[in-house]
Design a protein around this motif. Structure first.
Motif, mmCIF file in Angstrom:
data_model
loop_
_atom_site.group_PDB
_atom_site.id
_atom_site.type_symbol
_atom_site.label_atom_id
_atom_site.label_comp_id
_atom_site.label_asym_id
_atom_site.label_seq_id
_atom_site.Cartn_x
_atom_site.Cartn_y
_atom_site.Cartn_z
ATOM 1 N N HIS A 86 -77.476 -51.934 -96.229
ATOM 2 C CA HIS A 86 -76.146 -52.352 -96.686
ATOM 3 C C HIS A 86 -75.351 -53.003 -95.547
ATOM 4 O O HIS A 86 -74.600 -53.956 -95.770
ATOM 5 N N ILE A 90 -73.181 -56.589 -95.229
ATOM 6 C CA ILE A 90 -71.813 -56.691 -94.698
ATOM 7 C C ILE A 90 -71.754 -57.679 -93.523
ATOM 8 O O ILE A 90 -70.843 -58.490 -93.422
ATOM 9 N N MET A 112 -78.518 -54.535 -102.132
ATOM 10 C CA MET A 112 -77.654 -53.438 -102.608
ATOM 11 C C MET A 112 -78.494 -52.407 -103.368
ATOM 12 O O MET A 112 -78.365 -51.206 -103.179
ATOM 13 N N MET A 142 -71.753 -37.917 -94.945
ATOM 14 C CA MET A 142 -71.940 -39.228 -95.564
ATOM 15 C C MET A 142 -70.604 -39.883 -95.913
ATOM 16 O O MET A 142 -70.428 -41.086 -95.709
ATOM 17 N N VAL A 143 -69.700 -39.081 -96.424
ATOM 18 C CA VAL A 143 -68.380 -39.635 -96.767
ATOM 19 C C VAL A 143 -67.677 -40.116 -95.491
ATOM 20 O O VAL A 143 -67.113 -41.220 -95.439
ATOM 21 N N VAL A 146 -69.001 -43.472 -94.066
ATOM 22 C CA VAL A 146 -68.487 -44.660 -94.771
ATOM 23 C C VAL A 146 -67.027 -44.907 -94.388
ATOM 24 O O VAL A 146 -66.612 -46.043 -94.167
ATOM 25 N N ILE A 150 -65.402 -48.292 -92.968
ATOM 26 C CA ILE A 150 -64.214 -48.945 -93.543
ATOM 27 C C ILE A 150 -63.204 -49.230 -92.421
ATOM 28 O O ILE A 150 -62.640 -50.323 -92.326
ATOM 29 N N ILE A 153 -64.151 -52.222 -90.371
ATOM 30 C CA ILE A 153 -63.789 -53.515 -90.964
ATOM 31 C C ILE A 153 -62.284 -53.761 -90.834
ATOM 32 O O ILE A 153 -61.851 -54.866 -90.524
ATOM 33 N N GLN B 88 -67.199 -57.212 -98.312
ATOM 34 C CA GLN B 88 -67.687 -56.201 -97.360
ATOM 35 C C GLN B 88 -67.187 -54.815 -97.762
ATOM 36 O O GLN B 88 -67.943 -53.837 -97.757
ATOM 37 N N LEU B 89 -65.900 -54.771 -98.126
ATOM 38 C CA LEU B 89 -65.343 -53.463 -98.512
ATOM 39 C C LEU B 89 -65.840 -53.015 -99.883
ATOM 40 O O LEU B 89 -65.858 -51.818 -100.176
ATOM 41 N N VAL B 91 -68.961 -53.368 -100.809
ATOM 42 C CA VAL B 91 -70.213 -52.680 -100.459
ATOM 43 C C VAL B 91 -69.894 -51.241 -100.059
ATOM 44 O O VAL B 91 -70.496 -50.276 -100.563
ATOM 45 N N LEU B 92 -68.912 -51.107 -99.176
ATOM 46 C CA LEU B 92 -68.580 -49.768 -98.665
ATOM 47 C C LEU B 92 -67.926 -48.900 -99.733
ATOM 48 O O LEU B 92 -68.100 -47.673 -99.726
ATOM 49 N N ASP B 95 -70.627 -47.244 -101.552
ATOM 50 C CA ASP B 95 -71.224 -46.182 -100.731
ATOM 51 C C ASP B 95 -70.291 -44.961 -100.652
ATOM 52 O O ASP B 95 -70.748 -43.815 -100.651
ATOM 53 N N TYR B 96 -69.007 -45.256 -100.578
ATOM 54 C CA TYR B 96 -68.021 -44.167 -100.509
ATOM 55 C C TYR B 96 -68.038 -43.350 -101.812
ATOM 56 O O TYR B 96 -68.067 -42.121 -101.789
#
Lengths: 324, 261
Positions: A86, A90, A112, A142-143, A146, A150, A153, B88-89, B91-92, B95-96
């Motif tokens: 993934h 990005i 994806m 995992m949370v 991510v 975020i 970015i 991009q967000l 995609v995340l 995943d989130y």
């Protein structure tokens, strides 16, 4: 070569690592030709398998049994792999470790699905473990990972961010999964809480040191060693520690700004890399990485006597001193 | 319960899930998580029909909806160019939401459902990928693939809580919802999805355009679903009426379009 050196450090685990490799192949088997190809492609690209190794080493402090531990080690590597697939979407990356990425070989959508598939397989495997705490640790990790991505970015292109912002980001981006690998091995093997706690902290410090080195290498290693242009992090707008440490240097700042504006030419990239490599920023970043490494080594001292303590120390030192 | 009360139940559940998935940055750049009303209606069908619904199932429903939000989100990724901040967000975001579904079930804990749902996500991902693979399949095979994509996740949830008797309705209903979305995206955005590209290559639809093919599929499936719901021995009358209203909206939409043509 570097991977060879690392493998020598966990030579005692070689037969168990082979079990993990085989299980990874089984886990990624698919009725879809594309997904099967994409997964095999990722497996062949290799990787250091650091996360499974840390799971196994952590488990050595409890009731070690590879048939149980593979159920934790395999998902940790799969989660890492899924996130790379993934991430390549990005980052719009064409190459990873010198090989075409899933997104470039097929397309973003297939990438994806491949990531979702691998992630699903990871959880499926993990459910062979009935330990509730282990699932809570992994899901929380995992949370948070991510959330870290975020933030990455959000922070992109922002040169006015602080070093604290950077640490917060790399903690979630890298350190957490390594930290959880160490902790989960111990938890799943039924080791004492205090042992799991020290292993968690050890993994965190190693992960921080590892990511800082990774960020330094992006500027100091060659294009060939990296399998992508050196300085790619900055070119993509990711502000790493060496850049934060060098941003007030008047000889370097104009190049940083050019890179962030997206108008850095090839010859300018070469000049920028030369200036960075000879600046104090690289040494200072190495120093900070080393401070984390020392903290990691202190955590090992807190662990009960066990033959794997030496392996943990050697791997931590390797990760903190690696050349690329 | 009349239709208004049933709609209110759905709205409450949706708001509850959206609150749990709230993330400031994701909301700003990618909008609310995508959970289609039609999907939620079928996930919650047993509850609307008065089945015993303890907190554990309610939490499981949240997890199932989070899985849909994750996969629906990833369907928004452009095949060739996902380099914008929004993409991009996105995609995340997917995943989130995936992480959140796992965290929700780990907290209950319901590890068995984690297993069932992850098996379903793997199957669904394989089937989604199949839409891009250059393989000749019959229309029946493609239909099965669509059924897996749309309904395996909900079916696994239903099986987990011994609600198997709803599976036939849910399978057909969720595929119908998908076809409806395909039609909508074709009409509004003139978008040819991978599924539509496959449909137009099927010999049995030779000479028909995409819209006509979709209309035929929707019409056939709506008729089948109406028969199944009407004859269902488990659904209460007011729930039948409520579900049929939504199926018939689809049928009416087809008639309207035929009128325009």
């Amino acid at each position: 070569m570097e991977k060879m050196k690392l493998k020598l450090l966990y030579a005692d685990l070689q037969s168990d690592i082979r079990v993990i490799e085989k299980e990874l192949e089984t886990a990624l088997d698919s009725s879809s030709h594309y997904l099967k190809d994409a997964s095999l492609h990722l497996l062949k690209a290799g990787g250091k398998r650091i996360r499974p190794v840390f799971v196994l080493l952590g488990a050595k402090f409890g009731q070690y049994n590879i048939d149980d531990m593979k159920n934790v080690a395999v998902p940790l590597e799969l989660i890492h792999m899924a996130s790379l697939v993934h991430d390549d979407v990005i980052d719009d990356a064409e190459l990873r470790r010198g090989r075409p990425t899933v997104k470039s070989q097929w397309n973003n959508r297939v990438a994806m699905y491949a990531g979702d598939f691998i992630f699903a397989r990871a959880l499926e495997y993990m459910t062979n473990i009935q330990n509730e705490k282990a699932h809570q640790i992994l899901s929380k990790t995992m949370v948070e990972i991510v959330q870290g991505e975020i933030i990455q970015i959000e922070d992109k292109m922002h040169l006015n961010q602080s070093i604290r912002d950077y640490f917060r980001r790399i903690k979630r981006k890298t350190a957490l999964l390594i930290s959880s690998s160490c902790q989960l091995g111990a938890v799943a093997a039924g080791a004492d809480d205090s042992v799991a706690h020290h292993l968690k902290k050890f993994g965190y410090y190693v992960g921080m040191s590892f990511q800082i080195i990774d960020d330094v290498l992006d500027l100091t290693a060659t294009d060939k060693q990296l399998g992508k242009p050196a300085g790619s992090d900055l070119l993509q707008g990711n502000i790493t520690l060496p850049v934060l440490l060098a941003k007030n240097d008047s000889a370097i700042r104009p190049y940083i700004e050019k890179a962030l504006n997206g108008d850095m030419k090839e010859d300018e990239r070469q000049v920028f890399l030369k200036k960075m490599r000879s600046s104090n920023a690289i040494n200072d970043a190495y120093h900070i990485s080393n401070l984390y490494l020392q903290k990691a080594l202190k955590e090992i001292e807190e662990l009960p006597a066990n033959s794997v303590k030496k392996s943990l120390k050697d791997i931590a030192l390797y990760m903190g001193k690696r050349k690329f | 319960m009349n239709a208004a009360i049933l709609e209110e139940h759905l709205l409450q559940s949706k708001n509850n899930i959206l609150t749990k998935l709230h993330h400031r940055t994701l909301l700003q750049y990618t909008g609310q998580p995508i959970i289609f009303d039609g999907q939620l209606r079928y996930i919650l069908l047993p509850k609307l029909n008065g089945e015993h619904w303890p907190k554990k199932i309610e939490q499981a429903v949240n997890a199932v909806a989070m899985v849909y939000a994750a996969l629906n989100g990833h369907e928004q990724i452009n095949e060739q160019d996902a380099a914008t901040k929004r993409q991009q967000l996105t995609v995340l975001a997917g995943d989130y939401y995936s992480g959140m579904y796992y965290a929700t079930l780990a907290k209950i804990p319901d590890i068995e459902l984690v297993r069932s749902l992850s098996e379903a996500v793997a199957k669904s991902s394989e089937s989604r990928t199949a839409l891009y693979e250059p393989m000749k399949r019959s229309m029946d095979e493609w239909y099965k693939i669509l059924e897996v994509i749309e309904s395996t996740i909900t079916c696994q949830f239903l099986k987990r809580f011994n609600l198997d008797s709803y599976i036939e309705i849910v399978k057909n209903g969720l595929v119908l919802e998908r076809l409806k979305r395909e039609l909508q995206s074709l009409q509004e955005k003139h978008m040819k999805t991978p599924f539509l590209k496959i449909l137009e290559q099927q010999q049995e639809y030779a000479g028909m355009n995409n819209e006509q093919i979709l209309r035929r599929l929707i019409s056939n499936l709506s008729s089948r679903l109406i028969r199944i719901i009407t004859a269902s021995p488990i659904l209460q009358d007011e729930v039948k009426t409520f579900m049929l209203q939504h199926v018939e909206v689809n049928v009416e939409a087809q008639i309207t379009m035929k009128g325009v043509e």
